[in-house]
Design an enzyme around this catalytic site. Structure first.
Site, PDB file in Angstrom:
ATOM      1  N   ASP A  46       0.919  -1.338  -0.001  1.00  0.00           N
ATOM      2  CA  ASP A  46      -0.098  -0.089   0.157  1.00  0.00           C
ATOM      3  C   ASP A  46       0.759   1.282   0.002  1.00  0.00           C
ATOM      4  O   ASP A  46       2.010   1.190   0.445  1.00  0.00           O
ATOM      5  CB  ASP A  46      -1.055  -0.078   1.357  1.00  0.00           C
ATOM      6  CG  ASP A  46      -0.284  -0.015   2.591  1.00  0.00           C
ATOM      7  OD1 ASP A  46       0.797  -0.846   2.512  1.00  0.00           O
ATOM      8  OD2 ASP A  46      -0.503   0.667   3.443  1.00  0.00           O
ATOM      9  N   GLU A 102       0.071  -1.168   5.904  1.00  0.00           N
ATOM     10  CA  GLU A 102       1.096  -0.872   6.935  1.00  0.00           C
ATOM     11  C   GLU A 102       0.911   0.569   7.111  1.00  0.00           C
ATOM     12  O   GLU A 102       1.160   0.780   8.242  1.00  0.00           O
ATOM     13  CB  GLU A 102       2.469  -1.076   6.083  1.00  0.00           C
ATOM     14  CG  GLU A 102       3.475  -0.745   7.044  1.00  0.00           C
ATOM     15  CD  GLU A 102       4.013   0.579   7.262  1.00  0.00           C
ATOM     16  OE1 GLU A 102       4.652   1.111   8.290  1.00  0.00           O
ATOM     17  OE2 GLU A 102       3.931   1.316   6.275  1.00  0.00           O
TER      18      GLU A 102
HETATM   19 ZN   LIG Z   1       6.698   2.174   4.368  1.00  0.00          ZN
END
Ligand SMILES: [Zn+2]
Length: 428
Positions: A98, A161
């Site tokens: 992401d 994340e």
């Molecule tokens: Zn990162």
């Protein structure tokens, strides 16, 4: 590892520079923007299908039921594994797929993957699609070299994340993907510079504080109780007492940049009072609520209870001493500080590889912000984990983000050499 083996490996990776660049561009062109979590499956499949063709066992793991997961925005993770000659350790490369939204002020297409002056540009170029591509090329070069190794190599692309990692590494760790005996050593190719080994990160504590009041007509504020003024008192105490006290707390953690080698607090947001009407005209009211989100980053030397306690002490003191003061506090998120041993196997292997490839000594650092290492250490109970990858952390989340091509090649060489070192490869 012998000299002829490492020479062969380094040459093979150098010869794959164009392929490394193309893979990075392909990854950037998939706009895996979080929020909301666009195109996660497309990106997982790009990685998974590439590795399947090269003999990896590939699994897709959707984090069903986590926050954000839906049929429109499935939280799709991918994990690929290839076995060596016989039983042994497993080295795992984990990258988050992401990226944060592009934002404004770009001079290139953030999802175009433009190449200019030895750099690849795009959202996620350094954080961290360049690192993912480098780890893939590193592992593919190991296989192409024919250097025999025992154990296994794994590559995963995980999601979310940037929003805490609950649908990515957090979820995968809960399912056992980041624990022994499956995995022994983890390298996360976050952009910490090619000659730095990142052994951990500071702790995080986010909380929302709400001060309470009572509404009244704005022309007679003495009849109400102003929540915004109460928040002003909280801010004053943070400014006058807490910030100087945090600045005085120094850590033995090698945090970079230097300014983060102390405890910090950010006032993340502040909202108070009634909304203006559609024409932007405020109503004449005394506000009965004011909310503030604080972002505390703390040191391995600090106790998380003490971190909360400092804020609670200010609020409780105001409740005792300031007429009409009342509040509520809600914890938003909390991650403990994490630091791998300075002489852990993965740290030593990557440091030795940096010296061999770049001809200079590696620097050990700690990241000011967190990344997925926390889940691997806390949930997976696996301590042998670091971040190491190409790119400059300062460029992450900025307009015109880029990753240097030479850096990617060097980091791929370091990753390949470190992996073979950890797997105890010998000339066969
Ligand atoms: Zn990162």
């Amino acid at each position: 590892m012998t000299q002829s083996m490492s020479d062969r490996l380094l040459r093979l990776i150098g010869e794959r520079t164009d392929e490394l660049v193309e893979l990075t561009r392909d990854l950037i062109r998939i706009p895996t923007v979080n929020p909301p979590g666009d195109a996660y499956t497309d990106c997982a499949e790009l990685i998974g299908e590439r590795l399947r063709k090269r003999g990896f066992q590939v699994e897709y793991v959707r984090a069903e039921g986590v926050r954000g997961d839906s049929d429109t925005y499935p939280r799709t993770n991918v994990i690929a594994r290839i076995e060596g000659r016989g039983p042994g350790k497993c080295v795992h490369f984990n990258g988050h797929t992401d990226v944060v939204p592009a934002g404004k002020n770009w001079t290139v297409d953030p999802f175009g993957g433009e190449v200019r002056d030895g750099k690849v540009y795009g959202r996620g170029a350094c954080d961290m699609k360049g690192g993912i591509a480098a780890s893939i090329i590193a592992v593919e070069a190991i296989l192409a070299s024919g250097i025999p190794f025992d154990g296994a190599l794994e590559i995963s692309g995980t999601v979310d994340e940037e929003s805490g990692g609950y649908g990515g590494v957090g979820y995968m760790a809960r399912k056992g993907y980041f624990s022994k005996p499956r995995v022994d050593h983890v390298i996360i190719p976050e952009p910490l510079n090619v000659d730095r080994v990142c052994i951990g990160h500071r702790g995080v504590w986010w909380a929302e504080i709400e001060t309470k009041g009572r509404v009244a007509h704005g022309s007679m504020p003495f009849l109400g109780n102003c929540a915004v003024r109460h928040m002003g008192a909280v801010l004053h105490r943070i400014e006058e007492e807490l910030i100087p006290r945090l600045a005085a707390k120094r850590t033995s953690m090698p945090v970079v940049p230097e300014g983060a080698r102390q405890s910090t607090i950010n006032i993340n947001s502040l909202h108070g009072g009634q909304r203006e009407d559609r024409d932007g005209w405020p109503s004449p009211m005394v506000p009965d609520s004011c909310r503030m989100v604080i972002d505390r980053r703390y040191l391995i030397e600090e106790d998380p209870e003490e971190v909360k306690g400092e804020i609670v002490a200010i609020l409780e003191d105001l409740r005792r001493t300031r007429p009409g003061f009342d509040y509520e506090m809600r914890e938003v998120l909390a991650f403990l500080p994490t630091m791998t041993d300075a002489d852990a196997p993965v740290v030593r292997a990557v440091e030795a590889a940096i010296e061999a490839v770049l001809g200079r000594k590696a620097q050990q650092v700690v990241s000011p912000g967190t990344y997925d290492q926390k889940h691997i250490v806390r949930i997976g109970n696996l301590r042998d984990c670091i971040a190491y990858g190409p790119g400059i952390l300062d460029l992450a989340h900025q307009p015109d983000e880029y990753v240097g091509i030479a850096d990617m090649v060097h980091s791929a060489q370091v990753m390949a050499m470190a992996a073979l070192d950890l797997l105890g490869a010998t000339e066969g």
